[in-house]
Design a protein around this motif. Structure first.
Motif, PDB file in Angstrom:
ATOM      1  N   PHE A 161      10.815  -1.690   1.620  1.00 35.80           N
ATOM      2  CA  PHE A 161      10.292  -0.788   0.590  1.00 35.80           C
ATOM      3  C   PHE A 161      11.430  -0.005  -0.068  1.00 35.80           C
ATOM      4  O   PHE A 161      11.272   0.520  -1.163  1.00 35.80           O
ATOM      5  N   ASP A 162      12.584   0.074   0.601  1.00 36.07           N
ATOM      6  CA  ASP A 162      13.758   0.717  -0.005  1.00 36.07           C
ATOM      7  C   ASP A 162      14.201  -0.010  -1.269  1.00 36.07           C
ATOM      8  O   ASP A 162      14.861   0.573  -2.123  1.00 36.07           O
ATOM      9  N   ASP A 163      13.865  -1.286  -1.370  1.00 35.68           N
ATOM     10  CA  ASP A 163      14.269  -2.084  -2.525  1.00 35.68           C
ATOM     11  C   ASP A 163      13.345  -1.918  -3.731  1.00 35.68           C
ATOM     12  O   ASP A 163      13.624  -2.448  -4.800  1.00 35.68           O
ATOM     13  N   CYS A 164      12.252  -1.207  -3.562  1.00 36.45           N
ATOM     14  CA  CYS A 164      11.274  -1.093  -4.654  1.00 36.45           C
ATOM     15  C   CYS A 164      11.865  -0.372  -5.866  1.00 36.45           C
ATOM     16  O   CYS A 164      12.442   0.707  -5.747  1.00 36.45           O
ATOM     17  N   SER A 165      11.651  -0.981  -7.010  1.00 35.02           N
ATOM     18  CA  SER A 165      12.025  -0.352  -8.274  1.00 35.02           C
ATOM     19  C   SER A 165      10.903   0.588  -8.693  1.00 35.02           C
ATOM     20  O   SER A 165       9.800   0.561  -8.131  1.00 35.02           O
ATOM     21  N   THR A 166      11.159   1.384  -9.695  1.00 37.87           N
ATOM     22  CA  THR A 166      10.131   2.274 -10.228  1.00 37.87           C
ATOM     23  C   THR A 166       8.914   1.475 -10.659  1.00 37.87           C
ATOM     24  O   THR A 166       7.769   1.890 -10.426  1.00 37.87           O
ATOM     25  N   GLU A 167       9.141   0.316 -11.256  1.00 37.93           N
ATOM     26  CA  GLU A 167       8.033  -0.534 -11.699  1.00 37.93           C
ATOM     27  C   GLU A 167       7.201  -1.020 -10.515  1.00 37.93           C
ATOM     28  O   GLU A 167       5.965  -1.052 -10.585  1.00 37.93           O
ATOM     29  N   MET A 168       7.842  -1.391  -9.430  1.00 37.30           N
ATOM     30  CA  MET A 168       7.117  -1.844  -8.241  1.00 37.30           C
ATOM     31  C   MET A 168       6.309  -0.706  -7.624  1.00 37.30           C
ATOM     32  O   MET A 168       5.168  -0.901  -7.192  1.00 37.30           O
ATOM     33  N   ILE A 169       6.895   0.471  -7.587  1.00 35.09           N
ATOM     34  CA  ILE A 169       6.197   1.633  -7.037  1.00 35.09           C
ATOM     35  C   ILE A 169       4.985   1.959  -7.913  1.00 35.09           C
ATOM     36  O   ILE A 169       3.900   2.272  -7.410  1.00 35.09           O
ATOM     37  N   THR A 170       5.155   1.850  -9.216  1.00 26.21           N
ATOM     38  CA  THR A 170       4.047   2.075 -10.144  1.00 26.21           C
ATOM     39  C   THR A 170       2.924   1.078  -9.887  1.00 26.21           C
ATOM     40  O   THR A 170       1.731   1.441  -9.895  1.00 26.21           O
ATOM     41  N   THR A 171       3.266  -0.164  -9.626  1.00 24.79           N
ATOM     42  CA  THR A 171       2.257  -1.183  -9.311  1.00 24.79           C
ATOM     43  C   THR A 171       1.496  -0.808  -8.041  1.00 24.79           C
ATOM     44  O   THR A 171       0.268  -0.939  -7.982  1.00 24.79           O
ATOM     45  N   LEU A 172       2.202  -0.336  -7.027  1.00 23.86           N
ATOM     46  CA  LEU A 172       1.537   0.117  -5.795  1.00 23.86           C
ATOM     47  C   LEU A 172       0.574   1.258  -6.094  1.00 23.86           C
ATOM     48  O   LEU A 172      -0.566   1.274  -5.624  1.00 23.86           O
ATOM     49  N   ARG A 173       1.052   2.221  -6.884  1.00 27.75           N
ATOM     50  CA  ARG A 173       0.191   3.366  -7.233  1.00 27.75           C
ATOM     51  C   ARG A 173      -1.061   2.913  -7.982  1.00 27.75           C
ATOM     52  O   ARG A 173      -2.170   3.355  -7.698  1.00 27.75           O
ATOM     53  N   GLU A 174      -0.878   2.004  -8.935  1.00 29.17           N
ATOM     54  CA  GLU A 174      -2.015   1.537  -9.727  1.00 29.17           C
ATOM     55  C   GLU A 174      -2.972   0.683  -8.890  1.00 29.17           C
ATOM     56  O   GLU A 174      -4.177   0.708  -9.110  1.00 29.17           O
ATOM     57  N   SER A 175      -2.437  -0.043  -7.923  1.00 33.20           N
ATOM     58  CA  SER A 175      -3.272  -0.896  -7.076  1.00 33.20           C
ATOM     59  C   SER A 175      -4.071  -0.094  -6.058  1.00 33.20           C
ATOM     60  O   SER A 175      -5.226  -0.407  -5.784  1.00 33.20           O
ATOM     61  N   TRP A 176      -3.468   0.920  -5.469  1.00 34.36           N
ATOM     62  CA  TRP A 176      -4.099   1.635  -4.372  1.00 34.36           C
ATOM     63  C   TRP A 176      -4.577   3.026  -4.754  1.00 34.36           C
ATOM     64  O   TRP A 176      -5.393   3.606  -4.056  1.00 34.36           O
ATOM     65  N   GLY A 177      -4.005   3.585  -5.799  1.00 33.01           N
ATOM     66  CA  GLY A 177      -4.352   4.953  -6.193  1.00 33.01           C
ATOM     67  C   GLY A 177      -3.440   5.955  -5.523  1.00 33.01           C
ATOM     68  O   GLY A 177      -3.184   5.861  -4.324  1.00 33.01           O
ATOM     69  N   VAL A 178      -2.952   6.908  -6.284  1.00 35.00           N
ATOM     70  CA  VAL A 178      -1.988   7.870  -5.760  1.00 35.00           C
ATOM     71  C   VAL A 178      -2.592   8.733  -4.649  1.00 35.00           C
ATOM     72  O   VAL A 178      -1.885   9.181  -3.745  1.00 35.00           O
ATOM     73  N   ASP A 179      -3.915   8.921  -4.676  1.00 33.98           N
ATOM     74  CA  ASP A 179      -4.554   9.734  -3.638  1.00 33.98           C
ATOM     75  C   ASP A 179      -4.547   9.052  -2.275  1.00 33.98           C
ATOM     76  O   ASP A 179      -4.759   9.700  -1.253  1.00 33.98           O
ATOM     77  N   ARG A 180      -4.272   7.749  -2.229  1.00 31.70           N
ATOM     78  CA  ARG A 180      -4.251   7.017  -0.953  1.00 31.70           C
ATOM     79  C   ARG A 180      -2.834   6.779  -0.440  1.00 31.70           C
ATOM     80  O   ARG A 180      -2.665   6.225   0.642  1.00 31.70           O
ATOM     81  N   LEU A 181      -1.832   7.149  -1.217  1.00 35.50           N
ATOM     82  CA  LEU A 181      -0.454   6.826  -0.839  1.00 35.50           C
ATOM     83  C   LEU A 181       0.315   8.059  -0.382  1.00 35.50           C
ATOM     84  O   LEU A 181       0.335   9.077  -1.068  1.00 35.50           O
ATOM     85  N   ARG A 182       0.929   7.931   0.766  1.00 29.26           N
ATOM     86  CA  ARG A 182       1.889   8.909   1.271  1.00 29.26           C
ATOM     87  C   ARG A 182       3.084   8.096   1.745  1.00 29.26           C
ATOM     88  O   ARG A 182       2.908   7.098   2.444  1.00 29.26           O
TER      89      ARG A 182
END
Length: 167
Positions: free
Chosen positions: A14-35
């Protein structure tokens, strides 16, 4: 038995994630579910460990030869080994990448301390909202190789890999 579902994804990749990849995670799971918990180790521990990982995957350079380009810092040539290392291990930039997308309230950095071997477990429990001592170390060990062991691995690769595949 916790009333809320918990999902833990743990990987140094996960250290390799770009901003775009992190955005995809947020959009897929929702920011309220991610810590996100970022574990920070001292460079004196990270550097030899990263070199050993490279050697275990076929690199044949000495520690000194591997280390020299890294000492040029994170601005070294993109795509090169040093650039990749610092992309993953520049803690301030790593935290900033995740916090920019998820919000600073959803990102925590835990600095490991050998004097407190259970600290990471306690912080993970805090993040998950589970009782203390729910998480503990298992019997497995992830020790580094000794200098003679890593020398043997390098020698094996030098003996079996063609010279034109030198890494």
């Amino acid at each position: 038995g916790h009333p809320e579902d918990r999902l833990i994804l743990s990987s140094e990749w996960f250290d390799d994630c770009s901003t775009e990849m992190i955005t995809t995670l947020r959009e897929s799971w929702g920011v309220d579910r991610l810590r996100v918990m970022i574990t920070v180790r001292s460079l004196e521990r990270v550097l030899p460990s990263a070199w050993q990982q490279a050697v275990k995957t076929g690199a044949r350079y000495t520690y000194e030869d591997w280390l020299a380009p890294l000492m040029q810092g994170p601005e070294s040539a993109p795509g090169k080994r040093a650039h990749r290392f610092w992309y993953r291990h520049d803690t301030a930039a790593l935290v900033q990448r995740w916090a920019q997308v998820l919000g600073v309230q959803n990102v925590v950095a835990v600095v490991t301390d050998e004097r407190e071997p259970d600290l990471l477990f306690r912080r993970t429990e805090d993040l998950l909202g589970v009782p203390e001592a729910t998480i503990s170390a298992g019997p497995a060990s992830n020790r580094s190789l000794t200098l003679p062991e890593i020398a043997a691995v390098r020698a094996m690769y030098q003996a079996v890999l063609p010279a034109d595949t030198a890494r």
